[in-house]
Design an enzyme around this catalytic site. Structure first.
Site, mmCIF file in Angstrom:
data_model
loop_
_atom_site.group_PDB
_atom_site.id
_atom_site.type_symbol
_atom_site.label_atom_id
_atom_site.label_comp_id
_atom_site.label_asym_id
_atom_site.label_seq_id
_atom_site.Cartn_x
_atom_site.Cartn_y
_atom_site.Cartn_z
ATOM 1 N N LEU A 158 0.810 -1.333 0.031
ATOM 2 C CA LEU A 158 0.067 0.058 0.059
ATOM 3 C C LEU A 158 0.797 1.264 -0.095
ATOM 4 O O LEU A 158 0.582 2.508 -0.501
ATOM 5 C CB LEU A 158 -1.057 0.108 1.230
ATOM 6 C CG LEU A 158 -1.922 -0.834 1.194
ATOM 7 C CD1 LEU A 158 -2.890 -0.776 2.406
ATOM 8 C CD2 LEU A 158 -3.305 -0.778 0.085
ATOM 9 N N GLY A 159 1.939 1.288 0.598
ATOM 10 C CA GLY A 159 2.939 2.254 0.659
ATOM 11 C C GLY A 159 4.457 2.074 1.039
ATOM 12 O O GLY A 159 4.460 0.860 1.797
ATOM 13 N N GLY A 163 8.484 3.948 2.412
ATOM 14 C CA GLY A 163 9.027 4.897 2.764
ATOM 15 C C GLY A 163 10.440 4.648 3.335
ATOM 16 O O GLY A 163 10.879 3.352 3.224
ATOM 17 N N GLY A 164 11.195 5.406 3.803
ATOM 18 C CA GLY A 164 12.560 5.346 4.244
ATOM 19 C C GLY A 164 12.575 4.638 5.482
ATOM 20 O O GLY A 164 13.758 4.124 6.158
ATOM 21 N N MET A 165 11.622 4.547 6.234
ATOM 22 C CA MET A 165 11.574 3.943 7.502
ATOM 23 C C MET A 165 10.698 2.502 7.583
ATOM 24 O O MET A 165 10.804 1.728 8.757
ATOM 25 C CB MET A 165 11.056 4.802 8.703
ATOM 26 C CG MET A 165 11.896 6.040 8.749
ATOM 27 S SD MET A 165 13.588 5.577 9.787
ATOM 28 C CE MET A 165 14.565 7.111 9.193
ATOM 29 N N LYS A 218 1.378 -2.481 8.995
ATOM 30 C CA LYS A 218 2.709 -1.685 8.953
ATOM 31 C C LYS A 218 3.944 -2.128 9.664
ATOM 32 O O LYS A 218 3.600 -2.516 10.713
ATOM 33 C CB LYS A 218 2.411 -0.315 9.583
ATOM 34 C CG LYS A 218 3.139 0.739 9.707
ATOM 35 C CD LYS A 218 2.714 1.964 10.305
ATOM 36 C CE LYS A 218 3.530 3.105 10.244
ATOM 37 N NZ LYS A 218 3.162 4.231 11.149
ATOM 38 N N ASP A 227 -0.882 16.064 14.460
ATOM 39 C CA ASP A 227 -0.470 15.909 13.039
ATOM 40 C C ASP A 227 -1.352 15.843 12.038
ATOM 41 O O ASP A 227 -1.362 15.224 11.052
ATOM 42 C CB ASP A 227 0.945 14.879 12.890
ATOM 43 C CG ASP A 227 1.678 15.231 11.749
ATOM 44 O OD1 ASP A 227 1.558 16.267 11.278
ATOM 45 O OD2 ASP A 227 2.139 14.283 11.276
#
Length: 604
Positions: free
Chosen positions: A29-30, A32-34, A50, A146
């Protein structure tokens, strides 16, 4: 084979796991760097899994702690507040969590599909749905901290607030270090920007007002430039709500109330729900036709859960035991020693940028952040802001000297970097001239890791793609520019704005007046024909970050995200992302290469 149509997920890649914690995975689904987020099936329903990247789990215990904090938040929140937590393992290495899959679009993606600001009726509905999600959060004494367009998911049934990774109880609104708060600059409340100790739900109300203004105009009310400039306006200036007022004066008045500088003067989330309901009822479909079809497709996907077949355990075990570490799998080409070493390197940095607001000095640090497929300029990465004691204090590492810190012996890599800089300054080496521009124009394909092959010909043609970057490492010409590397300090002027690439020695890159400080760059050529762009301070290099994410100034090490090559039409292409250096995200970013003016850079 699994049909992912309508899911928003992409097929699993070769290095993706096929299951996490016993949950079979269907797609990605997605990423990133982490960390990465996968689509899985758990107990007869789709879930979003996740997982922290294994390298990060082993190297960055602070990020692992924040991941555990997100787990704590999700266990406290009721289902009506966000996507509920269904399974997790904080002690796994790497740790993971699974929440209910939300079959929808982020607000930022919805506005992109709508091709412009949303209508007034939709904005009142958005206000009601988002505020309703905040009500139980605030009743528990928590603050999201956020809220932004990429953290609001639209579905056929309404909207859901997501990503409580930085949420806090109001009595614990600070992180471990004194003076540190978190958020996304364009959507921060004044009390966040000035690092006040006590945050309340009013900070989320302020952010919601900014989100509404963005949805009504396509731009945050205090601008979308770099963090320091936005924070100054948030604290000292009034928002730009002209587009909201033209659309709906009543809504504009309510947004003004949400954006009050005084937290006590803002309405509560419950009051916002009541005011929004007064502009109902809201019939179906809830959202504009431009996005209703996409949402219906996602809902249809979620309604029919497919079975996922996993490989037999024996075959998995055999595959793991039968391969030496670093050995290629079936059908994989053998990797060189250099490539194997590069795969195992982990580079992580916390990057401060200093700005003074109301007599207090703020230092910004990039938080580890996972970018989804539809994170755009309006979303951006979250940052931490730290207030230092002395108003005039400079940022850590603000010295213009390139030598290592006192009392610390330079590493071999630092020595190599120093030697490279000295050689380049003396004109002893050369590389393609980034951003020199060419008369031929044309577009760049933007494929990840592709390179220009014209380095040794001297012709400087548009180049053909290759798997590992430019092949003409020893030549003085190549890429699209076909010119010799300039000696000394150079400036890179953007073809779209006419401004020059700029940055502090640490922090995010931006564009500014070409005669301003921080606009001088030095090319550090590498043996494979790529190069690094070193800041005038000699302390850092331009780092591409994640595609569509802001560029940063980080240490000049061997990461592919620090390596660039020339592309067609005077573009600068990141070896790490395959994207072109471009304007966006409130500063300078990397986006898919398209040949547009904002991706052209001229050296002077």
């Amino acid at each position: 084979m699994l049909d992912l149509t309508g899911s928003g997920a992409k097929p699993l890649e070769a290095d993706d796991p096929r299951e996490i914690g016993g949950i079979p995975l269907a797609g990605r689904l997605g990423s990133g760097g982490m960390g990465r987020v996968y689509l899985g099936v758990h107990e007869g329903r789709y879930v979003a899994v996740k997982q922290v990247l294994p390298s990060i789990a082993g190297e960055d215990q602070d990020f692992v702690r924040r991941f555990g904090h997100e787990l704590d938040n999700l266990t406290q929140l009721p289902e009506e507040a966000t996507a509920p937590l269904l399974a997790s393992d904080r002690d796994a290495r790497p740790p993971w969590l699974a929440t209910a899959y939300v079959p929808g679009l982020t607000l930022s993606k919805a506005i992109e599909l709508h091709r412009g600001p949303l209508p007034a009726r939709t904005l009142w509905l958005l206000l009601r749905e988002a505020a309703a999600g905040l009500v139980p959060v605030h009743e528990l004494g928590m603050v999201h901290r956020d809220l932004k367009p990429s953290n609001v998911m639209l579905t056929v049934e309404g909207a859901t607030v997501i990503d409580f990774g930085v949420a806090r109880a109001t009595e614990q609104s600070q992180l471990t270090r004194s003076g540190m708060v978190v958020g996304t600059p364009a959507y921060m409340a004044p009390e966040q920007a000035t690092t006040k100790r006590d945050l309340s739900g009013a900070a989320d109300v302020f952010a919601l007002g900014s989100v509404l203004a963005y949805a009504a105009s396509g731009r945050p009310p205090f601008g979308d430039e770099s963090g320091p400039a936005v924070l100054y306006r948030i604290v000292h200036e009034e928002p730009d709500l002209e587009a909201v007022r033209e659309l709906d004066p009543d809504l504009a008045d309510l947004v003004v109330a949400c954006l009050a500088k005084d937290a006590e003067a803002r309405p509560t989330a419950s009051e916002l729900v009541r005011r929004a309901n007064g502009h109902g009822p809201f019939g179906t479909p809830l959202w504009p036709e431009s996005i209703a079809g996409d949402l219906a497709e996602k809902a249809a996907f979620a309604a029919h859960v497919q079975e996922i077949e996993l490989p037999p355990p024996a075959s998995v075990k055999t595959r793991r035991l039968g391969r030496k570490r670093g050995a290629p799998g079936p059908g994989e080409p053998a990797a060189s020693g250099r490539e194997r070493r590069r795969r195992t390197r982990v580079f992580f940095a916390v990057v401060p940028v200093v700005v003074t607001v109301s007599g207090a000095t703020l230092a910004f640090q990039l938080l580890p952040y996972t970018f989804g497929a539809d994170d755009r300029t309006a979303a951006g990465p979250s940052v931490t802001a730290t207030a230092t004691a002395a108003p005039g204090a400079s940022a850590p590492g603000a010295s213009r000297s390139g030598s290592p810190s006192p009392g610390k012996s330079p590493t071999r890599k630092e020595k190599e970097n120093d030697a490279g800089r000295e050689a380049e300054a003396a004109g002893a080496s050369s590389a393609p001239a980034p951003g020199a521009g060419d008369a031929g124009g044309g577009s760049q394909d933007g494929s990840g890791g592709s390179g220009s092959s014209g380095g040794s010909t001297g012709s400087g043609g548009s180049g053909t793609s290759g798997a590992s970057g430019s092949s003409g490492g020893s030549s003085a010409s190549g890429g699209s520019g076909g010119t010799t590397t300039p000696s000394g300090a150079r400036h890179y002027r953007n073809g779209g704005s006419g401004k020059c690439l700029a940055a502090a020695s640490s922090g995010m890159a931006y564009t500014g007046a070409c005669d301003a400080a921080g606009t001088a760059w030095t090319v550090l050529p590498l043996s494979d024909g790529t190069f690094q762009l070193a800041h005038e301070s000699g302390r850092s290099c331009l780092n591409a970050g994640i595609l569509n994410g802001g560029t940063l100034m980080l240490s000049c090490n061997g990461s592919e995200l620090r390596r660039w090559r020339t592309g067609a039409g005077g573009t600068l292409v990141s070896l790490g992302t395959g994207g072109c250096l471009d304007l966006g995200n409130g500063g300078v970013t990397t986006t898919t290469c398209s040949g547009k003016a904002s991706q052209r850079w001229t050296v002077s």
